[in-house]
Design a protein around this motif. Structure first.
Motif, PDB file in Angstrom:
ATOM      1  N   SER A 113     -14.945  -0.360 -10.463  1.00 21.51           N
ATOM      2  CA  SER A 113     -13.957   0.112 -11.492  1.00 21.51           C
ATOM      3  C   SER A 113     -14.442   1.511 -12.113  1.00 21.51           C
ATOM      4  N   VAL A 114     -13.497   2.228 -11.890  1.00 19.72           N
ATOM      5  CA  VAL A 114     -14.164   3.749 -12.225  1.00 19.72           C
ATOM      6  C   VAL A 114     -13.409   3.755 -13.773  1.00 19.72           C
ATOM      7  N   ARG A 115     -13.883   5.530 -14.700  1.00 20.29           N
ATOM      8  CA  ARG A 115     -13.742   5.873 -15.569  1.00 20.29           C
ATOM      9  C   ARG A 115     -14.047   7.264 -15.120  1.00 20.29           C
ATOM     10  N   ARG A 116     -12.964   7.419 -15.449  1.00 15.28           N
ATOM     11  CA  ARG A 116     -12.963   9.730 -15.643  1.00 15.28           C
ATOM     12  C   ARG A 116     -13.094  10.099 -17.033  1.00 15.28           C
ATOM     13  N   HIS A 117     -14.168  11.487 -16.698  1.00 17.59           N
ATOM     14  CA  HIS A 117     -14.566  11.904 -18.361  1.00 17.59           C
ATOM     15  C   HIS A 117     -14.409  12.975 -18.415  1.00 17.59           C
ATOM     16  N   GLU A 118     -15.083  13.781 -16.778  1.00 14.06           N
ATOM     17  CA  GLU A 118     -14.666  15.207 -17.062  1.00 14.06           C
ATOM     18  C   GLU A 118     -13.829  16.131 -16.581  1.00 14.06           C
ATOM     19  N   LEU A 171     -10.526  -0.623  -5.982  1.00 16.30           N
ATOM     20  CA  LEU A 171     -10.756   0.767  -6.699  1.00 16.30           C
ATOM     21  C   LEU A 171      -9.868   0.161  -7.931  1.00 16.30           C
ATOM     22  N   VAL A 172     -10.215  -0.112  -9.197  1.00 14.49           N
ATOM     23  CA  VAL A 172      -9.666  -0.088 -10.353  1.00 14.49           C
ATOM     24  C   VAL A 172     -10.286   0.536 -11.296  1.00 14.49           C
ATOM     25  N   GLY A 173      -8.560   1.511 -11.927  1.00 12.14           N
ATOM     26  CA  GLY A 173      -8.980   2.316 -12.860  1.00 12.14           C
ATOM     27  C   GLY A 173      -9.075   2.211 -13.746  1.00 12.14           C
ATOM     28  N   LEU A 174     -10.474   2.784 -15.093  1.00  9.04           N
ATOM     29  CA  LEU A 174     -10.499   1.976 -16.740  1.00  9.04           C
ATOM     30  C   LEU A 174      -9.466   2.990 -17.600  1.00  9.04           C
ATOM     31  N   ALA A 198     -10.705  -3.602   6.633  1.00  4.52           N
ATOM     32  CA  ALA A 198      -9.118  -4.390   6.830  1.00  4.52           C
ATOM     33  C   ALA A 198      -8.239  -4.687   5.586  1.00  4.52           C
ATOM     34  N   CYS A 199      -8.658  -5.456   3.950  1.00  3.82           N
ATOM     35  CA  CYS A 199      -8.111  -5.128   3.034  1.00  3.82           C
ATOM     36  C   CYS A 199      -8.321  -4.425   1.332  1.00  3.82           C
ATOM     37  N   LEU A 200      -7.746  -4.092   0.981  1.00  9.75           N
ATOM     38  CA  LEU A 200      -7.400  -3.013   0.316  1.00  9.75           C
ATOM     39  C   LEU A 200      -5.920  -3.338  -1.023  1.00  9.75           C
ATOM     40  N   GLU A 201      -7.056  -2.989  -2.315  1.00 11.61           N
ATOM     41  CA  GLU A 201      -6.684  -3.725  -3.479  1.00 11.61           C
ATOM     42  C   GLU A 201      -6.719  -2.118  -4.321  1.00 11.61           C
ATOM     43  N   LEU A 202      -5.455  -2.224  -5.309  1.00 13.97           N
ATOM     44  CA  LEU A 202      -5.392  -0.865  -6.012  1.00 13.97           C
ATOM     45  C   LEU A 202      -5.014  -1.328  -6.891  1.00 13.97           C
ATOM     46  N   ARG A 203      -6.188  -1.161  -8.105  1.00 16.63           N
ATOM     47  CA  ARG A 203      -5.197  -2.053  -9.788  1.00 16.63           C
ATOM     48  C   ARG A 203      -5.746  -0.735 -10.695  1.00 16.63           C
ATOM     49  N   ARG A 204      -4.443  -0.624 -11.695  1.00  9.30           N
ATOM     50  CA  ARG A 204      -4.914  -0.066 -12.913  1.00  9.30           C
ATOM     51  C   ARG A 204      -4.842   1.383 -12.133  1.00  9.30           C
ATOM     52  N   VAL A 205      -3.662   2.318 -11.726  1.00 10.45           N
ATOM     53  CA  VAL A 205      -4.958   3.469 -11.065  1.00 10.45           C
ATOM     54  C   VAL A 205      -2.780   3.566 -11.318  1.00 10.45           C
ATOM     55  N   GLU A 206      -3.132   5.121 -12.033  1.00 11.64           N
ATOM     56  CA  GLU A 206      -2.187   6.021 -11.303  1.00 11.64           C
ATOM     57  C   GLU A 206      -2.027   7.314  -9.723  1.00 11.64           C
ATOM     58  N   VAL A 207      -0.863   7.184  -9.063  1.00 10.97           N
ATOM     59  CA  VAL A 207      -1.304   7.646  -7.505  1.00 10.97           C
ATOM     60  C   VAL A 207      -0.563   8.691  -7.305  1.00 10.97           C
ATOM     61  N   ALA A 208      -1.320   9.752  -6.315  1.00 11.01           N
ATOM     62  CA  ALA A 208      -0.046  10.868  -5.748  1.00 11.01           C
ATOM     63  C   ALA A 208       0.739  10.550  -5.607  1.00 11.01           C
ATOM     64  N   LEU A 244      -1.510  -3.888  -4.214  1.00  8.12           N
ATOM     65  CA  LEU A 244      -1.149  -3.295  -5.285  1.00  8.12           C
ATOM     66  C   LEU A 244      -0.544  -3.773  -7.077  1.00  8.12           C
ATOM     67  N   ASP A 245      -1.003  -3.727  -8.146  1.00  7.76           N
ATOM     68  CA  ASP A 245      -0.763  -4.032  -9.282  1.00  7.76           C
ATOM     69  C   ASP A 245      -1.179  -3.339 -10.591  1.00  7.76           C
ATOM     70  N   TYR A 246      -0.112  -2.896 -11.341  1.00  9.85           N
ATOM     71  CA  TYR A 246      -0.326  -1.855 -11.783  1.00  9.85           C
ATOM     72  C   TYR A 246      -0.832  -0.167 -11.360  1.00  9.85           C
ATOM     73  N   VAL A 247       0.433  -0.299 -10.078  1.00  9.87           N
ATOM     74  CA  VAL A 247      -0.326   1.364  -9.417  1.00  9.87           C
ATOM     75  C   VAL A 247       1.739   2.087 -10.086  1.00  9.87           C
ATOM     76  N   TYR A 248       1.452   2.997 -10.108  1.00 10.88           N
ATOM     77  CA  TYR A 248       2.514   4.202 -10.987  1.00 10.88           C
ATOM     78  C   TYR A 248       2.321   5.127 -10.068  1.00 10.88           C
ATOM     79  N   LEU A 249       2.950   5.233  -9.932  1.00 12.77           N
ATOM     80  CA  LEU A 249       3.537   7.061  -8.701  1.00 12.77           C
ATOM     81  C   LEU A 249       4.100   8.019  -9.470  1.00 12.77           C
ATOM     82  N   LYS A 250       2.975   9.695  -9.740  1.00 15.46           N
ATOM     83  CA  LYS A 250       3.119  10.118 -10.557  1.00 15.46           C
ATOM     84  C   LYS A 250       4.377  11.294  -9.392  1.00 15.46           C
ATOM     85  N   THR A 251       5.572  11.476 -10.084  1.00 16.72           N
ATOM     86  CA  THR A 251       6.520  12.132  -9.941  1.00 16.72           C
ATOM     87  C   THR A 251       6.826  13.065 -11.263  1.00 16.72           C
ATOM     88  N   VAL A 252       7.216  14.566 -10.633  1.00 16.75           N
ATOM     89  CA  VAL A 252       7.475  15.793 -11.719  1.00 16.75           C
ATOM     90  C   VAL A 252       8.894  16.237 -11.269  1.00 16.75           C
TER      91      VAL A 252
END
Length: 565
Positions: free
Chosen positions: A223-228, A256-259, A306-316, A336-344
């Motif tokens: 579970s990962v948090r971004r600061h910089e 991978l879980v986004g905080l 074989a197994c991948l989970e992405l949760r609470r993240v924004e992805v390109a 995939l749970d609470y995954v947001y696809l980033k669009t411009v």
């Protein structure tokens, strides 16, 4: 008790274990009933041993000294360790709070407590004390093969020195376990920050320890948090994170879980879209929040993932597709749970709003440089046995003046007129299920870039049958509850047993798969610290006329929310 058949005794104790799921301490007391109860329960309740703040700091140790003799007697039963270091405060964080509260005398005692007890120092415990205590624990637990590490949870961002020291010393202790110890198979790291990852990778000794620890890993949850902030630092973090993950060549599952994405602030499922404008964030700041994905395969390829989970993240979209391509030959389960696809969304090119889509547009070949995720999964011949999705959405950034323009439609409308949610349609297209016809009877299909040369990407499976609502128009299937539907990742991951949850079971159900990892003292103290800090901030706000930085209040509010969870 001796007159009862063993089967009845075992059944009684199995019910006791099940009924004490969230109260392990009460179950421990049942060991005193008789020797038989002790013999049966001891391997179960002592499967996980815990090292947390009250077993380290001098105040708590003076009240309850560690029992080394007991550790020698029970250590061989331990199969998992729960290392809860969330209470530890970073000295930089405390100095920063001290400056803010310098003119509020009522906060003096609070700040002194944080400095003297909850920061690592000679009065509480030092970095060397932690390393020695953990090393002693590992010497007595040769059969341990799973670790959950909760790193310090910062009140204020940008202060990660304590977390970096804890993670570095934990990796060193695990790398230097006795040679006859079981290899580490499962690792859960909570509250990992980008700063910690980058700093550890600057030290060759830490890199060597991580390589030794990760060499036998089969299951990894971060579970990962971004600061910089900043694009260059984001690139460095992405590279270092995947270099670290790549040191686990035998990895079978990754979560991978986004905080930084708050589920409570998610848009309603009827909208699926959250919007950011230039007034809210710059484009670089908005892109910085994107989950770091693979741009190229890591040096140590993970052929068994074989197994991948992405949760609470924004992805390109390009990053998500790149990740899937790296693991396309081995990946069998995707959640995939609470995954947001980033669009411009730019005012000068409104026609490009469909270049990044979860499902895609029906009966249309994707134009060049368009990334339609479900279609791409079919094109790359992904051999998914299981695909589950819930709470998918779009995170759009608006460039220019689009206030008067119509919002982009994306692919939110069900082309078959059945009102199926986006998540279900994504799962069906990704797994290759044939689509029902439109309400006028015309066929509906999602095509690859070149159907003639990519016939494997065309749908060839019949979808699972679903009950229809009696009053449905055009065969409406929207009566399914998204939380219990077959395609829902949220339903599967929360309701599945530890063995059936192949990605995050060690986080949700406890590191041993039997008891949840919850430390009431830690949660209570963190909540108390956050509440007290918020009270102090309110006083400062009144003294300074409301000039306190909003980001500080946001950090403290986030702490409040996450400790309540």
């Amino acid at each position: 008790m001796e007159t009862l058949p063993p089967e009845i005794v075992l059944t009684i104790l199995e019910h006791c274990v099940a009924s004490h799921y969230g109260d392990k301490n009460a179950l421990l007391s049942l060991r005193t009933v008789c020797k038989l109860f002790d013999d049966i329960l001891k391997p179960i309740v002592l499967r996980t041993l815990q090292l947390e703040f009250t077993r380290l700091d001098k105040v708590s140790r003076s009240c309850r000294p560690p029992d080394e003799d007991a550790l020698q007697r029970i250590g061989h039963l331990c199969q998992a360790l729960y290392l809860d270091m969330m209470m530890i405060r970073d000295d930089g964080e405390v100095r920063y709070l001290g400056k803010i509260f310098s003119h509020v005398p009522t906060m003096d005692y609070f700040m002194e407590t944080l400095r003297e007890r909850y920061c690592m120092n000679e009065g509480s415990f030092t970095e060397l004390d932690y390393r020695e205590r953990l090393g002693s624990l590992l010497e007595h637990t040769p059969n341990m093969s799973a670790v959950r590490l909760n790193l310090p949870f910062q009140l204020i961002s940008h202060h990660c020195r304590a977390a970096t020291m804890i993670l570095g010393n934990t990796m060193e202790a695990l790398a230097q376990r006795p040679e006859d110890s079981m290899p580490l198979r499962t690792l859960v790291v909570e509250n990992l920050t980008d700063t910690t990852v980058v700093k550890l990778w600057h030290n060759p000794r830490d890199v060597k320890n991580i390589m030794d620890v990760f060499s036998g890993l089969e299951h990894l949850i971060l579970s990962v948090r971004r600061h910089e902030p900043g694009q260059s630092l984001a690139v460095i973090f992405r590279n270092r994170l995947w270099e670290m993950i790549g040191k686990a060549p035998n990895l079978k599952s990754l979560c991978l879980v986004g905080l930084d994405v708050d589920e409570k602030q998610a848009p309603p499922q009827s909208q699926y879209v959250k919007t950011t404008t230039e007034r809210d964030l710059t484009l670089d700041e908005w892109q910085f929040r994107c989950m770091p994905t693979i741009r190229k395969p890591p040096k140590s390829v993970m052929p068994h993932l074989a197994c991948l989970e992405l949760r609470r993240v924004e992805v390109a979209a390009y990053g998500l597709i790149s990740m899937f391509q790296c693991f396309s030959t081995s990946l069998r389960e995707l959640y995939l749970d609470y995954v947001y696809l980033k669009t411009v969304n730019a005012s000068d090119s409104p026609e490009e709003t469909d270049d990044c889509l979860w499902v895609g547009l029906p009966n249309v070949q994707p134009p060049p440089n368009h990334r339609w995720i479900a279609v791409h999964l079919r094109q790359m011949r992904a051999q998914l046995r299981v695909c589950r999705a819930s709470n998918l959405g779009y995170d759009q950034y608006i460039l220019g003046d689009l206030a008067s323009a119509l919002p982009p439609a994306y692919d939110l409308r069900d082309p078959s007129g059945l009102f199926r949610p986006l998540e279900r349609r994504f799962v069906e297209v990704a797994l290759g299920y044939r689509q029902p016809p439109d309400y006028d009877g015309s066929p509906v299909a999602f095509l690859p870039e070149d159907p003639d040369s990519q016939p494997w990407a065309l749908a060839d499976r019949e979808p699972p049958s679903q009950p229809r609502r009696p009053d449905a128009e055009f065969g409406d299937l929207a009566s399914e509850d998204p939380k219990t539907a077959w395609w829902s990742a949220e339903n599967h991951l929360e309701s599945a047993s530890h063995r059936k949850n192949t990605t995050s079971g060690w986080q949700r159900n406890g590191i041993d798969g039997r008891f949840p990892n919850c430390n009431p003292f830690t949660l209570h103290e963190l909540q108390h610290i956050a509440d007290t800090a918020l009270e102090g901030m309110s006083l400062v706000q009144m003294l300074e006329g409301g000039r306190l930085q909003d980001e500080i209040l946001a950090d403290l509010a986030a702490v409040n929310g996450q400790t309540e969870e």
